[in-house]
Design a protein around this motif. Structure first.
Motif, PDB file in Angstrom:
ATOM      1  N   VAL A   8       0.844  -1.192   0.000  1.00  0.00           N
ATOM      2  CA  VAL A   8       0.000   0.000   0.000  1.00  0.00           C
ATOM      3  C   VAL A   8       0.878   1.240   0.000  1.00  0.00           C
ATOM      4  CG1 VAL A   8      -1.809   1.274   1.207  1.00  0.00           C
ATOM      5  CG2 VAL A   8      -1.798  -1.233   1.267  1.00  0.00           C
ATOM      6  N   ASP A   9       0.645   2.114  -0.952  1.00  0.00           N
ATOM      7  CA  ASP A   9       1.402   3.362  -1.105  1.00  0.00           C
ATOM      8  C   ASP A   9       0.578   4.502  -0.533  1.00  0.00           C
ATOM      9  OD1 ASP A   9       2.889   5.533  -1.918  1.00  0.00           O
ATOM     10  OD2 ASP A   9       2.821   5.069  -4.063  1.00  0.00           O
ATOM     11  N   ILE A  10       1.036   5.084   0.567  1.00  0.00           N
ATOM     12  CA  ILE A  10       0.266   6.163   1.192  1.00  0.00           C
ATOM     13  C   ILE A  10       0.822   7.555   0.871  1.00  0.00           C
ATOM     14  CG2 ILE A  10      -0.618   4.724   3.040  1.00  0.00           C
ATOM     15  CD1 ILE A  10       2.207   7.189   3.706  1.00  0.00           C
ATOM     16  N   HIS A  11       1.929   7.606   0.124  1.00  0.00           N
ATOM     17  CA  HIS A  11       2.518   8.896  -0.256  1.00  0.00           C
ATOM     18  C   HIS A  11       2.665   8.917  -1.773  1.00  0.00           C
ATOM     19  CE1 HIS A  11       5.655  12.233   0.788  1.00  0.00           C
ATOM     20  NE2 HIS A  11       4.965  12.514  -0.313  1.00  0.00           N
ATOM     21  N   THR A  12       1.585   9.270  -2.444  1.00  0.00           N
ATOM     22  CA  THR A  12       1.558   9.295  -3.905  1.00  0.00           C
ATOM     23  C   THR A  12       0.605  10.400  -4.338  1.00  0.00           C
ATOM     24  OG1 THR A  12       1.084   7.979  -5.896  1.00  0.00           O
ATOM     25  CG2 THR A  12      -0.177   7.437  -3.908  1.00  0.00           C
ATOM     26  N   HIS A  13       1.040  11.232  -5.255  1.00  0.00           N
ATOM     27  CA  HIS A  13       0.331  12.473  -5.554  1.00  0.00           C
ATOM     28  C   HIS A  13      -0.337  12.466  -6.924  1.00  0.00           C
ATOM     29  CE1 HIS A  13       2.106  14.273  -2.018  1.00  0.00           C
ATOM     30  NE2 HIS A  13       3.335  14.090  -2.469  1.00  0.00           N
ATOM     31  N   VAL A  14      -1.316  13.356  -7.054  1.00  0.00           N
ATOM     32  CA  VAL A  14      -1.975  13.575  -8.337  1.00  0.00           C
ATOM     33  C   VAL A  14      -2.291  15.064  -8.470  1.00  0.00           C
ATOM     34  CG1 VAL A  14      -4.278  13.128  -7.378  1.00  0.00           C
ATOM     35  CG2 VAL A  14      -3.880  12.862  -9.832  1.00  0.00           C
ATOM     36  N   ILE A  77       2.428  -2.596  -6.545  1.00  0.00           N
ATOM     37  CA  ILE A  77       1.650  -1.855  -5.549  1.00  0.00           C
ATOM     38  C   ILE A  77       0.174  -2.187  -5.732  1.00  0.00           C
ATOM     39  CG2 ILE A  77       0.972   0.436  -4.738  1.00  0.00           C
ATOM     40  CD1 ILE A  77       3.764   1.392  -5.775  1.00  0.00           C
ATOM     41  N   ASP A  78      -0.453  -2.675  -4.692  1.00  0.00           N
ATOM     42  CA  ASP A  78      -1.844  -3.104  -4.774  1.00  0.00           C
ATOM     43  C   ASP A  78      -2.831  -1.956  -4.642  1.00  0.00           C
ATOM     44  OD1 ASP A  78      -1.526  -6.102  -4.843  1.00  0.00           O
ATOM     45  OD2 ASP A  78      -0.481  -5.691  -2.968  1.00  0.00           O
ATOM     46  N   LEU A  79      -2.521  -1.031  -3.742  1.00  0.00           N
ATOM     47  CA  LEU A  79      -3.484   0.010  -3.386  1.00  0.00           C
ATOM     48  C   LEU A  79      -2.729   1.300  -3.094  1.00  0.00           C
ATOM     49  CD1 LEU A  79      -6.385  -0.580  -0.838  1.00  0.00           C
ATOM     50  CD2 LEU A  79      -4.958   1.465  -0.654  1.00  0.00           C
ATOM     51  N   SER A  80      -3.306   2.420  -3.507  1.00  0.00           N
ATOM     52  CA  SER A  80      -2.691   3.727  -3.244  1.00  0.00           C
ATOM     53  C   SER A  80      -3.689   4.656  -2.572  1.00  0.00           C
ATOM     54  CB  SER A  80      -2.211   4.373  -4.551  1.00  0.00           C
ATOM     55  OG  SER A  80      -1.092   3.695  -5.077  1.00  0.00           O
ATOM     56  N   VAL A  81      -3.206   5.408  -1.581  1.00  0.00           N
ATOM     57  CA  VAL A  81      -3.987   6.478  -0.967  1.00  0.00           C
ATOM     58  C   VAL A  81      -3.437   7.778  -1.548  1.00  0.00           C
ATOM     59  CG1 VAL A  81      -4.824   7.485   1.174  1.00  0.00           C
ATOM     60  CG2 VAL A  81      -4.190   5.067   1.113  1.00  0.00           C
ATOM     61  N   VAL A  82      -4.173   8.331  -2.488  1.00  0.00           N
ATOM     62  CA  VAL A  82      -3.691   9.413  -3.344  1.00  0.00           C
ATOM     63  C   VAL A  82      -3.988  10.768  -2.714  1.00  0.00           C
ATOM     64  CG1 VAL A  82      -3.811  10.393  -5.670  1.00  0.00           C
ATOM     65  CG2 VAL A  82      -4.112   7.939  -5.349  1.00  0.00           C
ATOM     66  N   SER A  83      -3.062  11.700  -2.889  1.00  0.00           N
ATOM     67  CA  SER A  83      -3.256  13.052  -2.355  1.00  0.00           C
ATOM     68  C   SER A  83      -2.954  14.086  -3.423  1.00  0.00           C
ATOM     69  CB  SER A  83      -2.353  13.295  -1.146  1.00  0.00           C
ATOM     70  OG  SER A  83      -1.005  12.975  -1.433  1.00  0.00           O
ATOM     71  N   SER A  84      -3.752  15.161  -3.423  1.00  0.00           N
ATOM     72  CA  SER A  84      -3.426  16.304  -4.271  1.00  0.00           C
ATOM     73  C   SER A  84      -2.072  16.850  -3.852  1.00  0.00           C
ATOM     74  CB  SER A  84      -4.490  17.395  -4.134  1.00  0.00           C
ATOM     75  OG  SER A  84      -5.723  16.954  -4.669  1.00  0.00           O
ATOM     76  N   ALA A  85      -1.273  17.236  -4.837  1.00  0.00           N
ATOM     77  CA  ALA A  85       0.097  17.653  -4.550  1.00  0.00           C
ATOM     78  C   ALA A  85       0.180  19.150  -4.260  1.00  0.00           C
ATOM     79  CB  ALA A  85       1.014  17.281  -5.708  1.00  0.00           C
ATOM     80  N   ASN A  86       1.235  19.522  -3.582  1.00  0.00           N
ATOM     81  CA  ASN A  86       1.477  20.920  -3.248  1.00  0.00           C
ATOM     82  C   ASN A  86       1.645  21.750  -4.510  1.00  0.00           C
ATOM     83  OD1 ASN A  86       3.789  19.002  -3.090  1.00  0.00           O
ATOM     84  ND2 ASN A  86       5.030  20.844  -3.063  1.00  0.00           N
ATOM     85  N   PRO A  87       1.266  23.057  -4.423  1.00  0.00           N
ATOM     86  CA  PRO A  87       0.958  23.876  -3.241  1.00  0.00           C
ATOM     87  C   PRO A  87      -0.523  23.940  -2.862  1.00  0.00           C
ATOM     88  CG  PRO A  87       1.144  25.320  -5.124  1.00  0.00           C
ATOM     89  CD  PRO A  87       1.425  23.918  -5.625  1.00  0.00           C
ATOM     90  N   LEU A 330       4.629   3.573   7.488  1.00  0.00           N
ATOM     91  CA  LEU A 330       3.863   3.165   6.321  1.00  0.00           C
ATOM     92  C   LEU A 330       4.632   3.476   5.040  1.00  0.00           C
ATOM     93  CD1 LEU A 330       1.880   4.860   8.525  1.00  0.00           C
ATOM     94  CD2 LEU A 330       0.128   3.831   7.094  1.00  0.00           C
ATOM     95  N   PHE A 331       4.624   2.529   4.122  1.00  0.00           N
ATOM     96  CA  PHE A 331       5.324   2.643   2.848  1.00  0.00           C
ATOM     97  C   PHE A 331       4.759   3.772   1.982  1.00  0.00           C
ATOM     98  CE2 PHE A 331       5.134   1.305  -1.693  1.00  0.00           C
ATOM     99  CZ  PHE A 331       6.477   1.424  -2.008  1.00  0.00           C
TER     100      PHE A 331
END
Length: 383
Positions: A8-14, A77-87, A330-331
């Protein structure tokens, strides 16, 4: 595949398409600038003033979900928790930030809800929503945004920068926000953007190395320390805060921090616990690239209970059990940043983080599987 062995990837941006459209329309940083390079269109992302090399080359991997899936499949990577990237929304007026936050949260919910299934109960994507954290925003607007996110099925937390509504995260005006986040059970992913004063880097062109390797982690270190000193974790003990880049320099400096607090009359009696105790209440991504660094962070987490009732100058002869510390790590990959400079099947930055987890001395298979994915599934209530 057993849930415990999921990656699980918890630090991945979009950069969602709606956000990219805004960046393309701008004439000042942050922006996406389209020009011509070697006779071909060239898109560059500029998110900081004085970007080296004219900014970062950007393409579909920044916004296309299929490209994200290809990256995940390539690296197992099976699952990603995606976050909007800065700024994020820092540069917008309050009214525009409020509207865009709501729209981007709905966009990210759709990005996740329409993603392939991993199992009968899991999707490939979940997300961190956005709050309109900008100066002059009303508390009601922030609470409204938290309420929206808490009702979106596939958003499991929020990503947050370090400026708050202009005065930093130790601003008492944010107390209603912390209270609402704690009550909603949303994970707060604290991520840097501004680094430190660029004059510290000198005149030599070192690319992005100093701002990213040092500036970003120092920013996280300072912001988290200010939260500790402000008593935020005393007032909101169930707040779940996840720190980017393994907490920056905070684990290494936590004993020095505790000593400075103990010897400073302004803050010596302010906190309920020794400063080192609070690190055991935080979560840390495992984006540190080395097993020794990960092991050290795990040790600092594991020793925290020793400081619940005050300082301790001597460690037990047996040391600490770093397997306990692994439970709050967490990875992550930091995708789409840090791509390889030459053609290669897998990204070295990702491989290094996975190899680091596997090589931490004292971690057994259970701890390694926890950091790789089991801890994330638990933290985000996916199991």
């Amino acid at each position: 595949m057993a849930l415990a062995s999921r990656l699980v990837d918890i630090h991945t941006h979009v950069y969602l398409p709606r956000y990219c459209s805004l960046l393309r329309s701008r004439t000042s940083v942050p922006r996406i600038l389209t020009s011509t390079r070697d006779g071909k269109p060239d898109d560059r992302l500029l998110i900081l003033d004085h970007e080296p090399s004219g900014g970062r080359p950007v393409g579909p991997q920044y916004w296309d979900r299929d490209e994200k899936l290809k990256f995940m499949d390539r690296h197992g990577i099976d699952l990603s928790v995606v976050s909007s990237a800065n700024p994020w929304l820092d540069f917008l007026p309050a009214s525009e930030a409020r509207t865009l936050a709501s729209q981007l949260n709905e966009d990210l919910e759709k990005y996740c809800s329409d993603s392939p299934e991993l199992s009968l109960s899991l999707k490939r994507f979940y997300g961190f929503g956005l709050l309109p954290l900008v100066p002059e925003i009303s508390t009601d607007a922030l609470l409204e945004s938290i309420d929206q996110i808490s009702k979106l099925k596939y958003l499991k937390g929020i990503i947050m920068g370090t400026r708050g509504i202009g005065k930093g995260l130790d601003d008492e005006a944010l107390d209603p926000v912390w209270a609402a986040l704690e009550k909603a059970g949303l994970v707060v992913f604290l991520h840097p953007h501004y680094g430190v004063d660029e004059k510290a880097w000198g005149d030599k062109n070192n690319g992005h190395v100093l701002p990213l390797a040092l500036g970003f982690p120092f920013e996280t270190t300072i912001a988290t320390t200010r939260l500790i000193l402000a008593g935020v974790f005393d007032r909101f003990p169930s707040l779940r805060l996840l720190l980017a880049h393994s907490g920056g320099a905070l684990p290494q400096l936590s004993s020095r921090l505790a000593s400075c607090i103990e010897h400073d009359p302004v803050v010596a009696s302010r906190l309920k616990h020794d400063a080192r105790w609070y690190l055991g209440k935080l979560y840390f991504d495992a984006v540190a690239y080395g097993p020794e660094e990960l092991g050290f962070v795990a040790d600092v987490i594991a020793r925290s209970e020793r400081f619940e009732t005050g300082g301790s100058t001597h460690a037990p002869a047996t040391g600490v059990d770093r397997t306990l510390g692994s439970r709050r790590m967490l990875f992550g990959t930091d995708h789409p940043f840090f791509p390889p400079l030459t053609s290669t099947e897998k990204w070295k930055s990702v491989v290094e983080n996975l190899e680091a987890i596997d090589a931490v001395a004292g971690w057994g298979q259970a701890e390694k599987e926890g950091v790789r994915g089991g801890n994330a599934l638990s933290l985000f209530n996916l199991v």
